[in-house]
Design a protein around this motif. Structure first.
Motif, mmCIF file in Angstrom:
data_model
loop_
_atom_site.group_PDB
_atom_site.id
_atom_site.type_symbol
_atom_site.label_atom_id
_atom_site.label_comp_id
_atom_site.label_asym_id
_atom_site.label_seq_id
_atom_site.Cartn_x
_atom_site.Cartn_y
_atom_site.Cartn_z
ATOM 1 N N GLU C 507 0.742 -1.085 -0.031
ATOM 2 C CA GLU C 507 0.024 0.103 -0.048
ATOM 3 C C GLU C 507 0.804 1.292 0.064
ATOM 4 O O GLU C 507 1.788 1.220 0.804
ATOM 5 N N LEU C 508 0.657 2.258 -0.876
ATOM 6 C CA LEU C 508 0.982 3.338 -0.928
ATOM 7 C C LEU C 508 0.667 4.526 0.019
ATOM 8 O O LEU C 508 1.461 5.636 0.178
ATOM 9 N N ASP C 509 -0.495 4.486 0.148
ATOM 10 C CA ASP C 509 -1.208 5.544 0.904
ATOM 11 C C ASP C 509 -1.227 5.544 2.408
ATOM 12 O O ASP C 509 -1.255 4.386 2.808
ATOM 13 N N LEU C 510 -0.510 6.635 2.885
ATOM 14 C CA LEU C 510 -0.067 6.593 4.370
ATOM 15 C C LEU C 510 -1.332 6.219 4.981
ATOM 16 O O LEU C 510 -1.056 5.620 6.090
ATOM 17 N N GLU C 511 -2.255 7.064 4.984
ATOM 18 C CA GLU C 511 -3.375 6.710 5.869
ATOM 19 C C GLU C 511 -3.943 5.253 5.922
ATOM 20 O O GLU C 511 -4.069 4.410 7.033
ATOM 21 N N LYS C 512 -3.936 4.872 4.752
ATOM 22 C CA LYS C 512 -4.480 3.352 4.739
ATOM 23 C C LYS C 512 -3.335 2.316 5.302
ATOM 24 O O LYS C 512 -3.671 1.404 6.179
ATOM 25 N N ARG C 513 -2.151 2.653 5.216
ATOM 26 C CA ARG C 513 -1.166 2.030 5.786
ATOM 27 C C ARG C 513 -1.117 2.000 7.339
ATOM 28 O O ARG C 513 -0.979 0.963 7.978
ATOM 29 N N LYS C 514 -1.454 3.175 7.772
ATOM 30 C CA LYS C 514 -1.581 3.320 9.121
ATOM 31 C C LYS C 514 -2.569 2.464 9.726
ATOM 32 O O LYS C 514 -2.410 1.701 10.967
ATOM 33 N N ALA C 515 -3.861 2.042 8.990
ATOM 34 C CA ALA C 515 -4.795 1.366 9.741
ATOM 35 C C ALA C 515 -4.019 -0.088 9.582
ATOM 36 O O ALA C 515 -4.554 -0.839 10.623
ATOM 37 N N ILE C 516 -3.699 -0.437 8.442
ATOM 38 C CA ILE C 516 -3.178 -1.861 8.321
ATOM 39 C C ILE C 516 -2.307 -2.155 9.521
ATOM 40 O O ILE C 516 -2.326 -3.244 10.168
ATOM 41 N N TYR C 517 -1.273 -1.274 9.694
ATOM 42 C CA TYR C 517 -0.213 -1.570 10.872
ATOM 43 C C TYR C 517 -0.949 -1.606 12.182
ATOM 44 O O TYR C 517 -0.419 -2.312 12.987
ATOM 45 N N ALA C 518 -1.968 -0.621 12.471
ATOM 46 C CA ALA C 518 -2.576 -0.514 13.664
ATOM 47 C C ALA C 518 -3.169 -1.999 14.129
ATOM 48 O O ALA C 518 -2.854 -2.512 15.089
ATOM 49 N N GLU C 519 -3.637 -2.567 13.112
ATOM 50 C CA GLU C 519 -4.149 -3.861 13.049
ATOM 51 C C GLU C 519 -3.333 -4.923 13.484
ATOM 52 O O GLU C 519 -3.508 -5.801 14.177
ATOM 53 N N ALA C 520 -2.081 -4.864 12.740
ATOM 54 C CA ALA C 520 -1.167 -5.887 12.965
ATOM 55 C C ALA C 520 -0.616 -5.567 14.220
ATOM 56 O O ALA C 520 -0.513 -6.471 15.120
ATOM 57 N N TYR C 521 -0.379 -4.407 14.714
ATOM 58 C CA TYR C 521 0.174 -4.197 16.179
ATOM 59 C C TYR C 521 -0.847 -4.799 17.241
ATOM 60 O O TYR C 521 -0.224 -5.309 18.133
ATOM 61 N N GLN C 522 -2.060 -4.536 16.911
ATOM 62 C CA GLN C 522 -2.999 -5.197 17.910
ATOM 63 C C GLN C 522 -2.906 -6.445 18.104
ATOM 64 O O GLN C 522 -3.020 -7.100 19.072
ATOM 65 N N THR C 523 -2.906 -7.563 16.793
ATOM 66 C CA THR C 523 -2.731 -8.826 16.834
ATOM 67 C C THR C 523 -1.339 -9.052 17.497
ATOM 68 O O THR C 523 -1.274 -9.996 18.405
ATOM 69 N N ILE C 524 -0.535 -8.406 17.104
ATOM 70 C CA ILE C 524 0.837 -8.872 17.882
ATOM 71 C C ILE C 524 0.844 -8.500 19.364
ATOM 72 O O ILE C 524 1.230 -9.451 20.160
ATOM 73 N N ASN C 525 0.070 -7.707 19.817
ATOM 74 C CA ASN C 525 0.040 -7.270 21.136
ATOM 75 C C ASN C 525 -0.511 -8.299 21.873
ATOM 76 O O ASN C 525 -0.382 -8.804 22.857
ATOM 77 N N GLU C 526 -1.753 -9.126 21.114
ATOM 78 C CA GLU C 526 -2.464 -9.725 21.872
ATOM 79 C C GLU C 526 -1.856 -11.167 21.863
ATOM 80 O O GLU C 526 -1.800 -11.991 23.008
ATOM 81 N N ASP C 527 -0.962 -11.452 20.855
ATOM 82 C CA ASP C 527 -0.294 -12.666 20.851
ATOM 83 C C ASP C 527 0.792 -12.722 21.726
ATOM 84 O O ASP C 527 1.400 -14.039 22.107
ATOM 85 N N ALA C 528 1.565 -11.625 22.234
ATOM 86 C CA ALA C 528 2.699 -11.485 22.873
ATOM 87 C C ALA C 528 3.847 -12.561 22.452
ATOM 88 O O ALA C 528 4.028 -13.478 23.371
ATOM 89 N N PRO C 529 4.249 -12.540 21.118
ATOM 90 C CA PRO C 529 5.159 -13.357 20.779
ATOM 91 C C PRO C 529 6.389 -13.218 21.547
ATOM 92 O O PRO C 529 7.510 -13.926 21.648
ATOM 93 N N GLU C 530 6.632 -12.256 21.988
ATOM 94 C CA GLU C 530 7.782 -11.748 22.871
ATOM 95 C C GLU C 530 7.293 -10.844 23.868
ATOM 96 O O GLU C 530 6.554 -10.053 23.980
ATOM 97 N N ILE C 531 8.379 -10.500 24.974
ATOM 98 C CA ILE C 531 7.985 -9.638 25.977
ATOM 99 C C ILE C 531 8.646 -8.358 25.326
ATOM 100 O O ILE C 531 10.021 -8.218 25.660
ATOM 101 N N LEU C 532 7.932 -7.309 24.919
ATOM 102 C CA LEU C 532 8.606 -5.988 24.746
ATOM 103 C C LEU C 532 8.954 -5.281 25.776
ATOM 104 O O LEU C 532 8.244 -5.367 26.914
ATOM 105 N N MET C 533 10.012 -4.607 25.934
ATOM 106 C CA MET C 533 10.528 -4.023 27.143
ATOM 107 C C MET C 533 10.518 -2.621 27.001
ATOM 108 O O MET C 533 9.746 -1.934 27.957
ATOM 109 N N TYR C 534 11.001 -1.924 26.219
ATOM 110 C CA TYR C 534 11.111 -0.532 26.378
ATOM 111 C C TYR C 534 11.506 0.117 25.124
ATOM 112 O O TYR C 534 12.111 -0.676 24.162
ATOM 113 N N GLN C 535 11.341 1.629 24.948
ATOM 114 C CA GLN C 535 12.031 2.373 24.062
ATOM 115 C C GLN C 535 12.810 2.998 24.820
ATOM 116 O O GLN C 535 12.380 4.006 25.827
ATOM 117 N N ARG C 536 14.152 3.338 24.615
ATOM 118 C CA ARG C 536 14.792 4.139 25.541
ATOM 119 C C ARG C 536 15.055 5.324 24.534
ATOM 120 O O ARG C 536 14.530 5.595 23.558
#
Ligand SMILES: Nc1ncnc2c1ncn2[C@@H]1O[C@H](COP(=O)(O)OP(=O)(O)OP(=O)(O)O)[C@@H](O)[C@H]1O
Ligand SMILES: Nc1ncnc2c1ncn2[C@@H]1O[C@H](COP(=O)(O)OP(=O)(O)OP(=O)(O)O)[C@@H](O)[C@H]1O
Ligand SMILES: [Mg+2]
Ligand SMILES: [Mg+2]
Lengths: 336, 302, 568, 339, 320
Positions: C507-536
């Motif tokens: 996808e080249l459209d930024l807004e559309k991409r935003k939505a797609i990635y938001a969904e991906a992040y939600q899924t990953i957040n739910e699946d917790a494949p790793e323990i995310l720690m911090y952003q320094r």
């Protein structure tokens, strides 16, 4: 090599008893190195073709100028040095061909008293231990027995039991020499190379040690190679005497024969140089002329000719034959 | 004669050990050294039992406290009691320091002596091995070893034994060369000819006659080795070879204070482990000096 | 530019007006559309308060600035550059077709205009009238030449040029073609590139190429052999605002303003990059030996720098995050509930606090909160909740055994955990994690290892857990979470996520991409494949005498160097 | 009569050992005149070397220490000199030949270097001169190939050669006093004769006094002008050499003379003094020789005999001669008097 | 002797082959390679394979070894992966910086350690000896970076006597004498710290050696010659006490060129130590292997030199 005297051919076969040590044409050269790269530039011919036999129960005296190779003979004979050539047989076996363990075993039978008592003692080992450790190492006695035997031997050699726990540097020169003697005697060997064992001792102790040595010889059929400068001691103790000069044997004879009838001019010079403990007596000495030649580059012909009072032209050219003059008296001199 | 007998009774020969011990015990400094070392051991092995805190107990709210009534030596950046950590660290560091040094001294002295004594092939082989040891890049090897230990799932608690072995193995070369060179000189001396004349076993020649003469240098090397081993441990723990972070060691504690600010602002984090190492090393050196003097026939009544 | 909060206030066109960075900072607090959790003022710019404390050596430099840097490797060539320190220098020497903006998006640089064909497969670059530092013009042919070098079979730089899908690149690379058929030089200033397949990254990939003078670099170049080019690595020649005058390996890099630069000429005539290390870089700032340096962020350092008074201290979010990987293929972690429980059961806030104090934040999605792709909607925060963790584990069948350790099917819950030792987080993480998991009834066996050793364990799949960190590119596309992705460390696999990432990339459209990635992040957040720690965070300390910076997490300091001037 | 060069006055040198204090030199007094050869004889371990070493002030300390007495050299008490002054005398005015030639040479320096050192230092010769002189000295002590020896290391020489090197070093600066601790024990008789001649020669030319420690009574007879006999740290007899050999008074001296094997007078068994030297630690107040003495009296076991003078400066420390001695002393009026 | 040297040099060949095999084997065993170590988050698997092919890392290990060994014989150590230039050039760029401080340190530390050691021994158990001993231990008890930091803090920051780090003043375009002076100024602190650290052990060795030697008979002889105490100690005793230390001198040759990883970092000294460390961490095999072999050769040479020196210094040892 060409300078090797012909003496090697003739095996002096003297005295009574079985030959214990047979030295044949023994040579020991030390390399001389020089230059930046320490290249070998020559050899010190410390022992240059010496042959003699020592029979069981005999004591063989070796006298000669300092540096003529007496100690080197003693060492090489016991294979403390490697030889350069020749052979040494002990009880009929060639010592220099024995394996390490055979040699080790053989060592209990032959001992040496070193010339320098201090450097032959490990500064960190107590003298009692130093005397007894060979027994322990060869498993010849238990620890308890060893201690007793050490103290006993120390007493025999004129040391006291309170010396047991002292270190070598706490002794006077003579006391150290006695430690060396005790270390050799305790092994109850058949053969001892005694390299100037009494020269550092006062006369009383010296007498004690010499008496001890001759007692042991009598009792146990001990055999000695006795290296000394002191002709009076040699005369007293030895059955036969060899006179060395610059790595070769010059004269060899039974003691009485040698002292009463020295044939070689060097022997004569030696005899005349013996100091006599009588201040009133002033004797004529034969003074040897000239410099002592270098063992690295010995004179041609008779090695003694440069200093010999009776040398003539033949001496410069021909190596004198080592001849038996009868009475087991061997000499290497053209004029004998 | 009677008098001699009397003397015999009075002057009973002492066993060499007794003499060494007596002389050692006369050496005040050596005794102090021993006393300090024992004290260190007690502190480290018994001390923690009296601590109100626990090793894994973190408390970020109490972090970086200066020494105070409840934390005598203050706390680190996770709020852990430094006193407790120093004591626990000592268990590791003292053991590592002493054992690793013992290993490298044993190997170094023996191989050095053997090489110097036999010369020829033994010397060539041992010294070439030493050369290889020196020439090998330590770090990649350690990384590999760490990875292997990890792959083998060796319990991190037990890696400390490997660690001691590794530090020990790393340290022998220098001593071996030192000892060898001394033995090369010593073996040419006449008293070694005497041992040969007596037909002594090589064992005895090496260990009774030659090595004791190198004791002073061995002691120096050992004293230097202990401090080195303690500090090396912390470097290796980064590679999976040393202790794992919650377990403290003096080296780790010091290396944690690796900035000028820490250094200036919170001296209580690095001074205690530093002092511990210093005290240990000094104690060991005092003992070493004492031992050397006790073994040195010429040093008496000091 | 949406999303990015604090940086939004520093648009590129503003930069030329020499807006004092102070303004930006001021806005950070007020206008931050997304106050980063708690919105502490710890992050952002703290201006120098007392310029009178400025040390004499710094004041004495009226026509130069000294920038502290970790030793560059001397690879001053955009093709081969590898370390960030080489990159920083290259960025001032070379200009590309496009350049990054404060929010992580791009704008034109050497390219006056970029035309994209209908099918998104042909990109035509129209070049500006720009010159190299030797005065020769930058031509379309140079772009072609540069692309050839990228596609060369001996190219061993960090980029992956064949993945740009330029038509004819493979043939050139294989040596079967002498030219790259997809690249056409239309005239001196125009060049078009055709790709066989496109995605959101295509334009950036092609545009980030910095044209290099064929006359200079091409002298000894033969197809299949870049060694003559490499020999010029320490004698770079580009079209950027500065040119290199002297490089002393391991010591310093001297730059001079490029009088032939097409854009705003640099205001500081001489730039010196001086090599510093983290042990002394603060001391050198303090003594005035350097004017700028990156300093490790922690409370001590920040406080120290601020107390010096004459430094502008800029604490910026780092483009990256730290995480504890779990081997999803390991039966221990194959259960999502267990992974979630392990996340709930770890007091991440305390770890972060201990390691960084206020200078890092716990994160729950693998994206920087300053990225346009960031989302907080529908994201579980996994706040520390040991009780919840325990009950989840119970439910998952892991019951507490006699020795206090959980077990299931006769297997004890024992985790082998590896971490590198050079990270401040690990110091805090290991004890806290050990303690936390012990409380859950899980035995944690920890070890510290060399980074590569951990990576090898990962590659072999022979691990339970390890700690590592990722750097983030401005674009959210990544292979970390897609099944068997090149960077998928945890063996995580979820077809839904795979699909979303594929879609987002295309996808080249930024807004559309935003939505797609938001969904991906939600899924990953739910699946917790790793323990995310911090952003320094990163810290950039700059002597207050230098003004005109435009720095954001995406736009690094070197990108605004030509605007910077020495305050009188 | 020659001037007195050295005088030992009640010298006491002790060693502290783990077993107790060894009184190695215990109240020793005697003197050496200019140009005179004085021989010290005595049981091995009786303190001869230590006496000499005390004069050189080279007693290893600890454990050794000079605890009392004085040593006068040309009237100055050596024990009171500063280290610097003492080292100016050593090797220059007073030289010593040590008993152990093997370990007395530094193993890492060439012979030449070691001989030329005192020449360079005390006589401030140039290197070239020193080398020439060193080679001359090596020749003088009867070592062949002096140039080669000059560049050799000690371990390459035989014991006798090292001993001669030591002699060469000692003679290098023409000392006023030469202390020779068993200088010829390692040498064969011809060399010994040569060395003795050399020493006599030097003595004649330079008027050097010699303190010679030896066991060889033959050497004593040849060399000595005066003899001091020591036993267990004490001087037990002193006399001119003729006197001593003519009429040894102390039973120990008598024993010594009897024990010497004499060439061409072969005996079955050598005489040796029975018993052993007492333990030098905690010597009691008695005659230290009493338990080996065939004339032992009650008083010998309880009281140390003083050194008493007899006729012609012959002195003995023996209760046998107590009365005679006291009488003589009264007559002579002075302890110091001697022929 | 010349034979000995030739024999030893010949022995070096198998030793070096052995070392090269072991070192290469280690490089193969070390986890990770340049591709994984460079931590490029955008690297695709295909690209990684491509790179491995370019670097020859895809070939069998044995083949890789022979290629490497063959190149090495022709003096070609390959190109550094990370520096993108020939290894020899990388080494040449940095090694002399390390050498210069190592060399000065070597000289200083041996001279100082000799003096301090001798005095410590001369006055064993004196106040001086105790202070020195304690100081030595103090230095040993702290990691080297710590001592470096300390020095920077007091001498560079507080007292402002010396620069905090680096080798030259930034932007200084000096040459000739001014350049030497500038570099010398920058060298003071690192050299001082490195010297202080290395004299510790040496001092102990010298002290022990002296304690052994001063009790020997030949020292007595030297005194009997009336030599000045200084001559006795520094000529007669010292030469003998030095013997064991000569062995240590052999170690110094590789150390001269090996660089000091930690202190070079602390003082921002552009030495080879850091570069080598990075080559290990980044699995830059050509550089890592090349430099290791370079050091190996120096190590062997150093040991040979120390053996020769030892034979020269102690005439009793005959080199055969
Ligand atoms: N360093 C020492 N430690 C302890 N006792 C010593 C030391 N040096 C000498 N002695 C003791 O002092 C006494 C005298 O020794 P000295 O060397 O003077 O004897 P000597 O008369 O020279 O004997 P010799 O003729 O055997 O050389 C001896 O009993 C010896 O044990
Ligand atoms: N290790 C050696 N290296 C070189 N030459 C040596 C060595 N040992 C002895 N020599 C030489 O060999 C010759 C004989 O020495 P040796 O020790 O056998 O003499 P010696 O007859 O015992 O003399 P002394 O009566 O003086 O002890 C001497 O010239 C000596 O220099
Ligand atoms: Mg001899
Ligand atoms: Mg004596």
């Amino acid at each position: 090599m060409s300078e090797t005297p012909v003496q090697s051919k003739q095996e002096p076969n003297s005295g009574h008893g079985q030959p214990l040590v047979q030295v044949e044409n023994l040579k020991k050269y030390f390399p001389i190195t020089g230059g930046v790269f320490q290249r070998r530039v020559g050899d010190v011919k410390a022992v240059d073709g010496v042959s003699f036999t020592i029979n069981k129960g005999e004591s063989f005296g070796l006298v000669g100028e300092s540096g003529c190779g007496k100690s080197t003979i003693g060492r090489t004979l016991l294979r403390l040095n490697d030889k350069t050539d020749g052979s040494v047989h002990f009880e009929g076996r060639d010592l220099h061909k024995l394996s390490k363990s055979e040699l080790r075993h053989m060592r209990t039978k032959m001992q040496i008293v070193f010339q320098d008592p201090f450097s032959s003692l490990n500064p960190r080992i107590k003298v009692g231990d130093a005397i007894g450790e060979a027994l322990l190492d060869h498993g010849l006695a238990s620890r308890q027995d060893i201690k007793e035997r050490v103290i006993e031997t120390m007493k025999i050699c004129g040391l006291a039991d309170y010396h047991y726990d002292r270190f070598p540097h706490e002794f006077s020169g003579g006391q150290r020499q006695r430690i060396g003697i005790a270390r050799a005697l305790i092994m109850d060997p058949e053969f001892i190379v005694a390299d100037e064992p009494v020269s550092a001792l006062d006369v009383s102790i010296q007498a004690q040690i010499i008496n001890l040595m001759s007692d042991l010889q009598r009792e146990k059929q001990l055999t000695y190679l006795f290296i000394s400068h002191d002709l009076s001691v040699v005369e007293h103790l030895c059955n036969r005497v060899g006179v060395m000069y610059l790595g070769t044997m010059m004269e060899m004879a039974p003691t009485d024969e040698l002292f009463s009838n020295p044939l070689h001019p060097y022997t004569k010079a030696l005899m005349s140089a013996i100091p006599v403990p009588d201040p009133t007596l002033k004797r004529e000495r034969i003074v040897l002329q000239g410099d002592i030649p270098s063992p690295a580059n010995p004179p041609s012909g008779c090695k003694f000719h440069t200093r010999c009072p009776i040398a003539s032209d033949i001496c410069k050219e021909q190596v004198p034959e080592y001849r038996n003059m009868g009475n087991e008296h061997f000499v290497a001199c053209h004029f004998a | 004669m009677e008098q001699l007998q009397e003397q015999l009774k009075i002057v009973k020969p002492e066993s060499p050990w007794k003499i060494a011990i007596r002389r050692f015990s006369k050496n005040k400094l050596a005794l102090i050294g021993l006393f300090i070392l024992v004290l260190m051991f007690l502190l480290c092995f018994v001390g923690p039992l009296f601590s109100p805190y626990e090793l894994n107990q973190t408390n970020v709210r109490n972090k970086n406290q200066a020494p105070n009534a409840s934390y005598w030596l203050g706390t680190d950046k996770l709020g852990r009691d430094i006193l407790l950590r120093v004591m626990l660290a000592g268990r590791i560091s003292l053991t590592v320091g002493l054992v690793a040094t013992a290993i490298s001294v044993a190997i170094g002295a023996t191989l050095g002596a053997v090489a110097g004594f036999y010369r020829k092939y033994a010397d060539t082989i041992i010294m070439r091995i030493a050369d290889i040891f020196l020439a090998l890049p330590t770090l990649p090897i350690l990384i590999t070893l760490g990875a292997i230990l990890s792959d083998l799932k060796v319990d991190p608690g037990q890696r400390i034994y490997f660690l001691m072995l590794i530090i020990g193995l790393l340290g022998w070369v220098g001593l071996a060369r030192l000892v060898r060179s001394q033995i090369l000189t010593l073996r040419e001396q006449e008293f070694m000819q005497a041992t040969e004349a007596l037909g002594l076993r090589d064992n005895r020649k090496i260990f009774r006659h030659l090595l004791p003469n190198t004791v002073p240098i061995i002691i120096v090397s050992a004293t230097l080795g202990v401090a080195g081993a303690i500090l090396t441990e912390s470097a290796l723990s980064f590679l999976g070879l040393g202790v794992v972070p919650p377990t403290p060691s003096w080296g780790n504690m010091i290396t944690a204070a690796n900035s000028l600010i820490e250094f200036r602002k919170r001296p209580w984090t690095w001074i205690p482990p530093g002092i511990c190492i210093l005290v240990t090393v000094t104690a060991i050196n005092l003992i070493g000096d004492g031992l050397r003097d006790a073994l040195d026939p010429k040093m008496k009544n000091r | 530019a949406c999303g990015g909060g604090e940086e939004a206030a520093a648009p590129a066109d503003n930069g030329t007006e020499a807006t004092a960075p102070a303004d930006n900072a001021g806005e950070t607090g007020e206008t931050g559309t997304e106050p980063a959790e708690g919105g502490e003022s710890a992050i952002g710019l703290t201006e120098a308060e007392d310029m009178s404390m400025n040390p004499a050596p710094a004041l004495a430099r009226t026509d130069s600035a000294i920038l502290g840097t970790v030793a560059p490797q001397g690879v001053f060539n955009p093709l081969f550059q590898q370390t960030a320190y080489d990159v920083a220098i290259d960025d001032t020497i070379f200009s590309s077709m496009i350049k990054i903006k404060a929010d992580g998006t791009y704008e034109n640089d050497l390219a006056e205009e970029i035309e994209i064909s209908e099918d998104n497969k042909t990109y035509t670059f129209h070049l500006r009238d720009a010159k190299y530092s030797d005065g020769t013009p930058v031509t379309a042919n140079d772009y072609l030449f540069t692309m050839k070098m990228y596609m060369d079979s001996s190219y061993d730089g960090q980029s992956d040029p064949l993945s740009w899908n330029v038509v004819g690149a493979k043939e050139y690379n294989a040596g079967t073609a002498k030219e790259i058929s997809g690249i056409k030089v239309i005239d001196d200033k125009t060049v078009s590139v055709t790709v066989s397949d496109y995605d959101a990254m295509t334009q950036i990939n092609l545009g980030a190429v910095a044209p290099m003078s064929e006359a200079y670099y091409g002298a000894g170049y033969k197809q299949g052999d870049l060694s003559s080019v490499k020999q010029l690595n320490n004698k770079p020649m580009g079209s950027g605002p500065y040119k290199l005058t002297k490089y002393t390996a391991g010591q310093e890099v001297d730059l001079q303003a490029n009088e032939n630069y097409y854009g705003d000429k640099a205001k500081i005539p001489n730039l010196i990059y001086k090599v510093t290390t983290d042990t002394t870089n603060m001391a050198m700032l303090q003594s005035g030996e350097t004017d700028l340096d990156n300093v490790t962020v922690n409370e001590d350092n920040v406080e120290e720098l601020k107390s010096m008074g004459f430094l502008d201290v800029n604490v910026l979010k780092n483009n990256g995050y730290g995480y504890v990987a779990m081997n999803n293929k390991n039966p221990l972690f194959s259960d999502k509930a267990v992974r979630q429980a392990l996340t709930f059961g770890l007091n991440r806030a305390e770890v972060v606090e201990a390691a960084y104090g206020p200078y890092a934040e716990v994160i729950n999605i693998p994206q920087s909160d300053v990225s346009w792709a960031y989302t907080a909607d529908g994201i579980e925060a996994y706040d520390y909740d040991p009780e919840k963790a325990k009950s989840m584990l119970d439910e998952a069948g892991w019951t507490v055994g006699a020795d206090g350790i959980r077990e299931k099917d006769g297997k004890k819950f024992e985790i082998n955990f590896s971490a590198t030792a050079d990270n401040p987080v690990v110091d805090a993480l290991i004890p806290i994690m050990t303690e936390n998991y012990e409380a859950l009834g899980i035995k944690l066996v920890t070890e510290t290892l060399d980074f590569n050793a951990i990576m090898e364990k990962k590659d072999k799949g022979d691990y339970d857990m390890f700690f590592a960190a990722w750097g983030l590119t401005p674009d959210p596309d990544t292979t970390v979470y897609i099944t068997d992705g090149a960077q998928n460390n945890s063996g995580y696999s979820n077809p839904a996520v795979d699909e979303l990432y594929a879609k987002g990339k295309k996808e080249l459209d930024l807004e559309k991409r935003k939505a797609i990635y938001a969904e991906a992040y939600q899924t990953i957040n739910e699946d917790a494949p790793e323990i995310l720690m911090y952003q320094r965070t990163n810290m950039l300390a700059i002597n207050g005498r230098l003004d005109g910076w435009d720095v954001t997490p995406y736009k690094e300091y070197q990108h605004s160097l030509n605007q910077v001037e020495i305050a009188q | 009569m020659a001037k007195e060069l050295v005088a030992f006055r009640n010298l006491e040198t002790h060693f502290k050992t783990s077993a107790g204090t060894v009184k190695a030199v215990n109240d020793v007094s005697f003197s050496i005149r200019e140009g005179e050869t004085l021989c010290v004889v005595g049981e091995s371990g009786c303190g001869k070397s230590v006496t000499a070493m005390s004069l050189m002030q080279l007693i290893e300390s600890p454990p050794g220490k000079i605890v009392g007495g004085e040593i006068l050299f040309e009237g100055k008490d050596l024990l009171k000199l500063s280290k610097k002054e003492m080292s100016r005398l050593r090797g220059n005015d007073i030289a010593m030949i040590f008993q152990e030639p093997m370990s007395s040479l530094n193993p890492v320096f060439t012979i030449g270097k070691q001989i030329s050192e005192p020449l360079l230092h005390h006589l401030t010769m140039s290197h070239k001169e020193a080398k020439a002189r060193a080679i001359e000295l090596i020749t003088m002590v009867g070592i062949p190939r002096p140039e080669k020896i000059y560049d050799s290391y000690p371990h390459e020489l035989s014991g006798g050669m090292r001993q001669r090197i030591m002699i060469a070093i000692a003679l290098s600066c023409n000392p006023k006093l030469l202390i020779a601790d068993e200088p010829t024990t390692a040498l064969d008789v011809t060399i010994q004769a040569q060395i003795l001649d050399l020493m006599r020669d030097i003595k004649g030319k330079m008027n050097t006094a010699i303190m010679m420690i030896t066991h060889d009574l033959g050497v004593v007879a040849e060399m000595a002008d005066f003899v001091v006999v020591m036993y267990a740290g004490k001087v037990i007899e002193e006399a001119s050499v003729l006197e001593l050999f003519r009429e040894p008074k102390h039973p120990y001296t008598q024993g010594l003379l009897k024990a010497k094997p004499i060439i061409n007078q072969r005996q079955e068994r050598l005489y040796s003094i029975p018993g052993q030297v007492p333990n030098p630690v905690d010597l009691g107040d008695n005659c230290h020789f009493h338990d080996r003495c065939e004339f032992c009296m009650e008083i010998c076991k309880v009281k140390t005999p003083p050194l008493r003078a007899h006729a012609d400066g012959h002195k003995t420390a023996c209760w046998l001669y107590e009365e005679e001695g006291q009488r003589n002393e009264r007559n002579a009026g002075s302890v110091e008097a001697r022929a | 002797m010349s034979q000995y040297i030739i024999r030893r040099l010949l022995q070096m060949i198998p030793t070096l082959i052995g070392i090269s095999i072991i070192v290469f084997a280690i490089s193969q065993m070390v986890p990770g390679d340049y591709i994984t170590a460079s931590q490029n988050p955008n690297m695709s698997a295909e690209r990684a394979e491509q790179l491995r092919a370019i670097y020859g890392l895809d070939k069998p290990a044995v083949q890789q070894y022979f290629i490497w060994a063959k190149n090495m014989l022709t003096g070609n150590l390959g190109d550094s992966f990370q520096h993108k230039m020939p290894v020899t050039e990388v080494i040449n760029t940095y090694v002399w910086n390390s050498f210069i401080i190592a060399f000065v340190t070597l000289i200083l530390s041996w001279v100082i350690a000799a003096f301090v050691g001798v005095f410590s021994a001369q006055f064993q158990y004196s106040f001086f000896d105790k202070v020195v001993t304690l100081l030595v231990f103090l230095l040993m008890s702290l990691p080297s970076f710590f001592i470096g930091l300390l020095a920077i803090k007091y001498f560079a920051l507080d007292l402002k006597l010396f620069p905090t780090g680096g080798m030259t003043t930034a932007g200084l375009n000096a040459s000739g004498w001014a350049y030497i002076k500038d570099v010398a100024g920058h060298m003071v602190l690192p050299v001082a710290v490195m010297t202080t650290l290395s004299i510790g052990g040496l001092t102990r060795y010298f002290r022990t050696g002296m304690l052994e030697v001063v009790r020997q008979d030949y020292i007595r002889t030297a005194r009997a010659k009336g030599l000045k105490e200084r001559t006795v100690i520094f000529k007669h005793a010292f030469r003998n006490a030095l013997l064991p230390a000569i062995t240590l001198l052999g170690f110094e040759l590789p150390a001269l060129f090996g660089g000091a990883m930690i202190l070079e970092r602390v003082f921002t000294w552009p030495g080879i130590g850091q570069i080598y460390l990075a080559s290990i961490n980044l699995r830059d095999y050509p550089l890592m292997l090349g430099f290791t072999m370079f050091l190996a050769v120096l190590t062997l040479l150093g040991n040979l030199i120390s053996d020769i020196l030892y034979g020269v210094a102690d005439p009793r040892i005959r080199l055969k």
